[in-house]
Design an enzyme around this catalytic site. Structure first.
Site, PDB file in Angstrom:
ATOM      1  CG  ASP A  57      -5.064  42.267  15.346  1.00 54.07           C
ATOM      2  OD1 ASP A  57      -4.427  41.686  14.459  1.00 54.07           O
ATOM      3  OD2 ASP A  57      -5.290  41.780  16.469  1.00 54.07           O
ATOM      4  CG  ASN A 108      -4.212  37.751   7.730  1.00 57.72           C
ATOM      5  OD1 ASN A 108      -3.618  36.711   7.442  1.00 57.72           O
ATOM      6  ND2 ASN A 108      -3.958  38.408   8.866  1.00 57.72           N
ATOM      7  CE1 TYR A 173      -6.818  28.179  11.057  1.00 61.72           C
ATOM      8  CE2 TYR A 173      -6.201  26.410   9.556  1.00 61.72           C
ATOM      9  CZ  TYR A 173      -6.043  27.704  10.013  1.00 61.72           C
ATOM     10  OH  TYR A 173      -5.106  28.525   9.420  1.00 61.72           O
ATOM     11  CE  LYS A 177      -7.926  29.777   7.824  1.00 58.07           C
ATOM     12  NZ  LYS A 177      -7.872  31.233   7.579  1.00 58.07           N
ATOM     13  CB  ILE A 206       3.450  31.051   8.232  1.00 61.42           C
ATOM     14  CG1 ILE A 206       2.855  30.654   6.866  1.00 61.42           C
ATOM     15  CG2 ILE A 206       4.357  32.266   8.079  1.00 61.42           C
ATOM     16  CD1 ILE A 206       3.863  30.262   5.818  1.00 61.42           C
ATOM     17  CB  THR A 208       2.526  33.699  12.516  1.00 61.85           C
ATOM     18  OG1 THR A 208       1.639  32.599  12.787  1.00 61.85           O
ATOM     19  CG2 THR A 208       2.792  33.781  11.026  1.00 61.85           C
TER      20      THR A 208
END
Length: 267
Positions: A57, A108, A173, A177, A206, A208
């Protein structure tokens, strides 16, 4: 003549715990973007199921906090930028040096990027999203595949429901993807006979930090209505699918895309 009665053996949970094989026992995994959200949930579940994990990260503070929670004997943190080929190589080298091999990789790491129409989006904003969300997955796979091929294993790319449909003001984005899904399918074919399974997960919205911090309460409430289940997903719900794809239970699965979207794509 008397009878001898044998007391039945009591099988306790403690006895069973030692007999049950964990799904990722003796496996080594990389999880990018593992300091929070979906990545953290996946790394946590992988460790619970017996894996040793290299977490990357850009947020060093959060990354080290995750390692403290999981235990430094089974997890290591590497500050890394997914948009850097060199950093992706460093993750693979770390996995092999620290734990002896690489069996699983979860690509991820990603960002949401600027909200703007195609004609108004800044060129640099486009490049940044593509570099992290798409090029970063390619860089990761480029270095992961030769090592995983040595021992056999699985690569899981975290795409999105927006890898299947459009979404206004999110062209970079969405394009990235979609690209991740195509890259996954192609690599799945290329490595189908080489012992490496490669699949993509398409999370819906989600709960997050990436989503919660970017949107206000009204926007989040609206997004809930776009899912058949009328709620946002949880990182742990995505992690369960990642575990299945990482494990031998999905041994005949490759080149596929799996939404975890509460019915978003069913519309």
């Amino acid at each position: 003549m008397g009878h001898t009665f044998l007391a039945p053996q009591i099988v306790t949970c403690a006895n069973l715990k030692g007999l049950v094989m964990k799904q990722l026992e003796n496996k080594v995994a990389i999880v990018t973007g593992g300091a929070s959200g979906i990545g953290k949930a996946i790394a946590t579940l992988f460790v619970k199921e017996g894996a040793k994990v290299v977490i990357s990260d850009l947020n060093e503070e959060l990354g080290n906090k995750v390692i403290k929670e999981l235990g430094s004997d089974v997890a290591v943190f590497v500050k890394a930028d997914s948009a850097s080929p060199e950093d992706n190589k460093k993750l693979v080298d770390t996995a092999v040096e620290k734990f002896g091999a690489l069996h699983i990789a979860v690509n991820n790491a990603g960002i949401g990027g600027e909200a703007a129409t195609v004609g108004e989006m800044k060129i640099e904003s486009w490049k940044k999203v593509i570099d992290i969300n798409l090029n970063g997955v390619f860089y990761g796979m480029h270095y992961q595949l030769p090592e995983i091929e040595k021992v056999g294993g699985s690569i899981i790319n975290i795409a999105s429901i927006l890898g299947q449909v459009g979404f206004a003001n999110s062209s970079a984005y969405v394009a990235a993807k979609h690209g991740v899904v195509g890259l996954t399918k192609t690599a799945g074919w290329e490595y189908g006979t080489k012992g490496v399974r490669i699949n993509a997960i398409g999370p819906g919205f989600i709960s997050t930090p990436l989503v919660d911090n970017a949107l206000d309460k009204d926007a989040l409430a609206y997004l809930e209505t776009q899912h058949a289940m009328q709620r946002l997903g949880k990182p742990e719900e995505v992690a369960e699918l990642a575990l299945w794809l990482a494990s031998d239970k999905s041994s005949f699965v490759t080149g596929s895309y799996y939404p975890v979207d509460g019915g978003y794509l069913a519309k």
